[in-house]
Every structure is written in C-alpha cells, then in structure tokens.
Motif scaffolding. Structure first.
Motif, PDB file in Angstrom:
ATOM      1  N   UNK A 239       1.130  -1.212   0.121  1.00  0.00           N
ATOM      2  CA  UNK A 239       0.108   0.400   0.039  1.00  0.00           C
ATOM      3  C   UNK A 239       0.850   1.089   0.533  1.00  0.00           C
ATOM      4  N   UNK A 240       2.322   1.428  -0.072  1.00  0.00           N
ATOM      5  CA  UNK A 240       2.796   2.859  -0.143  1.00  0.00           C
ATOM      6  C   UNK A 240       3.059   3.040  -1.225  1.00  0.00           C
ATOM      7  N   UNK A 241       2.214   2.642  -1.956  1.00  0.00           N
ATOM      8  CA  UNK A 241       2.252   3.680  -3.868  1.00  0.00           C
ATOM      9  C   UNK A 241       0.731   4.191  -3.201  1.00  0.00           C
ATOM     10  N   UNK A 242      -0.437   4.480  -1.918  1.00  0.00           N
ATOM     11  CA  UNK A 242      -1.040   4.705  -1.458  1.00  0.00           C
ATOM     12  C   UNK A 242      -0.529   6.001  -1.157  1.00  0.00           C
ATOM     13  N   UNK A 243       0.237   5.062  -0.015  1.00  0.00           N
ATOM     14  CA  UNK A 243       0.581   6.389   1.678  1.00  0.00           C
ATOM     15  C   UNK A 243       2.012   6.193   0.904  1.00  0.00           C
ATOM     16  N   UNK A 244       2.636   6.442   1.588  1.00  0.00           N
ATOM     17  CA  UNK A 244       4.256   6.542   1.828  1.00  0.00           C
ATOM     18  C   UNK A 244       4.349   5.718   3.255  1.00  0.00           C
ATOM     19  N   UNK A 245       3.460   5.795   4.449  1.00  0.00           N
ATOM     20  CA  UNK A 245       3.202   5.236   5.715  1.00  0.00           C
ATOM     21  C   UNK A 245       1.838   4.731   5.676  1.00  0.00           C
ATOM     22  N   UNK A 246       1.401   3.367   4.848  1.00  0.00           N
ATOM     23  CA  UNK A 246       0.360   3.113   5.130  1.00  0.00           C
ATOM     24  C   UNK A 246      -0.302   2.658   6.629  1.00  0.00           C
ATOM     25  N   UNK A 247       1.203   2.444   7.045  1.00  0.00           N
ATOM     26  CA  UNK A 247       0.610   1.477   8.797  1.00  0.00           C
ATOM     27  C   UNK A 247      -0.772   2.050   9.451  1.00  0.00           C
ATOM     28  N   UNK A 248      -0.410   3.458   9.513  1.00  0.00           N
ATOM     29  CA  UNK A 248      -1.871   3.698  10.399  1.00  0.00           C
ATOM     30  C   UNK A 248      -3.479   3.686   9.458  1.00  0.00           C
ATOM     31  N   UNK A 249      -3.388   4.202   8.119  1.00  0.00           N
ATOM     32  CA  UNK A 249      -5.128   3.344   7.742  1.00  0.00           C
ATOM     33  C   UNK A 249      -4.782   2.375   7.663  1.00  0.00           C
ATOM     34  N   UNK A 250      -3.732   0.964   8.065  1.00  0.00           N
ATOM     35  CA  UNK A 250      -3.860  -0.687   8.245  1.00  0.00           C
ATOM     36  C   UNK A 250      -4.247  -0.626   8.950  1.00  0.00           C
ATOM     37  N   UNK A 251      -4.049  -0.404  10.409  1.00  0.00           N
ATOM     38  CA  UNK A 251      -4.382  -0.615  11.137  1.00  0.00           C
ATOM     39  C   UNK A 251      -5.429  -0.034  11.765  1.00  0.00           C
ATOM     40  N   UNK A 252      -5.926   1.628  11.662  1.00  0.00           N
ATOM     41  CA  UNK A 252      -7.399   2.247  12.009  1.00  0.00           C
ATOM     42  C   UNK A 252      -9.009   1.296  10.947  1.00  0.00           C
ATOM     43  N   UNK A 253      -8.246  -0.254   9.934  1.00  0.00           N
ATOM     44  CA  UNK A 253      -9.028  -0.152   9.836  1.00  0.00           C
ATOM     45  C   UNK A 253      -9.337  -2.084  10.563  1.00  0.00           C
ATOM     46  N   UNK A 254      -8.271  -1.543  11.102  1.00  0.00           N
ATOM     47  CA  UNK A 254      -8.809  -3.020  12.261  1.00  0.00           C
ATOM     48  C   UNK A 254      -7.799  -3.782  11.846  1.00  0.00           C
ATOM     49  N   UNK A 255      -7.179  -3.957  10.558  1.00  0.00           N
ATOM     50  CA  UNK A 255      -6.450  -5.308   9.578  1.00  0.00           C
ATOM     51  C   UNK A 255      -4.692  -5.119  10.399  1.00  0.00           C
ATOM     52  N   UNK A 256      -4.681  -6.767  10.606  1.00  0.00           N
ATOM     53  CA  UNK A 256      -2.946  -7.144  10.604  1.00  0.00           C
ATOM     54  C   UNK A 256      -1.811  -6.186   9.095  1.00  0.00           C
TER      55      UNK A 256
END
Length: 280
Positions: A239-256
C-alpha cells in the motif's frame, strides 16, 4: 429457416461477409440452442428492456427477442454487422434499437425507459472494463436488474473467487461488493466462430440493494488495485503506492499490516478505503 423466419446465422454471416475481427475481440455464437439458453438464463425477460453489447450477426439478439424482451438495445461498434441487425429489426417491428458505437463510451442508463437487464456475449477485449463500469454505476441500486454476461472462464473464476486463493483479486472484490455473482454454465470453444483459445463461462450478477459495506467506489478500486498490484507483499509494503507510510490506515481499519491482499475480505477492503479517505 428458424422459428423467427430468419435465415440460419451461417447464411447471414456469408451474405454480409462477416468474418470475425480479432481486433474487435469478436467470436460469433452460431448455435441458436445455446443463444436461447443464455437468453432464458437471463429471464424472465417479459416486461424488461435488454441492453446487449457486441451483438455481431445477432444470434443472441434473436433469442432475447424470441424469449419476450420488451425491447432490445443492441450496441455494435462494427458497422459491417448493422445490415444483419436491421433484418432482425424488420422481423420484430419496434422491438430492436440498434446503436452504432463504442459501448465503453455509451451512456447506457439513458437508453432505457423502464426495468432493464444487460445480457451479452462480451468481446473479450472490453469485458473487464465494461464490468467494472457497470459495477461503479451511480446512483446505486443501478438502472439494471441483472447482468448475464459471457467471459473467458479464467475471468469468470476471478469474479466469484472467495478470499484466500490465487483467483481472488481486484475483480472479485469489486463484483462481490455490490453484487451477488455466480457462474451459470460453461460454453465450449467449439460453439464459436472462430473458436477462441479458451473455454467461456456465462456469469450472472444480481445487484445488491446495499453494498456489503460503505465505501466510495473509486477509492475502493484504487485501494484494491494497490493492494493486489503487489499481492505477494504484505499490506504495509503493497500500500506504499497509496501512502508513503500506510501503517496508520491499515491499523485504523483494524487489519494486521503483515497480512496480504488475498487474505482480506471485501468488508476489510471497504474499511481500508474509508480509512484512506479519512487520512487525506
């Protein structure tokens, strides 16, 4: 002669010189028993207008009319086929509207006046873009009650694939988010002229009254495309093609973040899409 007093399709093709064009992804269906089966699978057609894309010499068109469609709107890019379609129009007065043009550039919703179904032996080279377009129709629920479409079998399997396998990807997420797809039956390559290299499959997609989960269609497609664009990588990388650091949105979505795209449900992709929108 056939039951509609029109000549056999092979005669129609010969009369009008309709050799299938590879550039247009054409493979003509000549078996009227098979075209009838497809039309019945899309039914009931009484009381419905039917949009057909790529009718060619009109085998499926004839079946749709014979099965009782109120009106068939046939969208054909190849002007060589228009005289053959006009002969069908003469046999079914007032029930066949022929549109010469590119289906990808046609506002189909504006062509129908009442309940509609979409039925087509889709040219392979535009089948997936057309399906995605129909699935992104706004407003939702859409103007059509069902899609009954022929695809290459491999594409059909992707449309219905559940999470966890190699066939599951962008097309399956988008299709299952807004519709209930199922494979109806296979069509052997020998049924076509010329025979394609692969088996084909007829797929039915019934629009859901409400999508499986809330999401903006364009955003969902962008997120899904990014995730499956590097499907072997974990989401924190793909998902780095969407955001430089996608960790925040992944965790916000409740996904590992260590999960891969093929492991996510449609609902989880929707959660990712909502988190992505909220982060901007």
């Amino acid at each position: 002669m056939s039951v509609d007093n029109l000549p056999p399709l092979r005669e129609v093709i010969s009369k009008h010189g309709l050799g299938a064009l590879k550039a247009l992804g054409q493979n003509f269906l000549l078996d009227l028993n098979l075209t009838g089966r497809i039309a019945r699978a899309a039914g009931p057609l009484e009381g419905y207008e039917v949009i057909e894309v790529g009718p060619g010499p009109g085998g499926l068109t004839r079946a749709l009319l014979a099965e009782g469609a109120t009106r068939v709107i046939a969208i054909e890019r190849d002007r060589r086929c228009l005289p053959a379609l006009q002969e069908i129009s003469a046999a079914y007065p007032g029930r066949l509207t022929i549109i010469e043009g590119d289906a990808l550039e046609t506002d189909m919703a504006s062509l129908v006046k009442g309940p509609a179904r979409i039925v087509a032996n889709l040219p392979y080279n535009i089948a997936t873009p057309l399906l995605v377009r129909w699935l992104q129709t706004e407003p939702w629920p859409p103007y059509y009650a069902s899609l009954t479409l022929m695809f290459q079998k491999e594409v059909a399997e992707r449309i219905v694939a559940p999470p966890g396998g190699k066939a599951y990807g962008r097309l399956g997420v988008l299709a299952q988010w807004r519709s209930k797809p199922r494979m109806l039956f296979d069509v052997n390559r020998s049924a076509f002229t010329p025979p394609p290299a692969v088996t084909s499959t007829v797929v039915e997609l019934i629009p859901r009254a409400e999508p499986l989960a809330p999401a903006d269609p364009a955003t969902l497609e962008r997120v899904v495309a990014a995730a499956f664009g590097q499907r072997r990588k974990m989401l924190r990388s793909s998902l780095k093609s969407l955001l430089p650091d996608p960790i925040a949105i992944i965790e916000e979505a409740g996904i590992n973040p260590t999960q891969r795209a093929e492991e996510l449900s449609v609902e989880e992709f929707c959660a990712l899409a909502r988190a992505y929108v909220a982060s901007r």
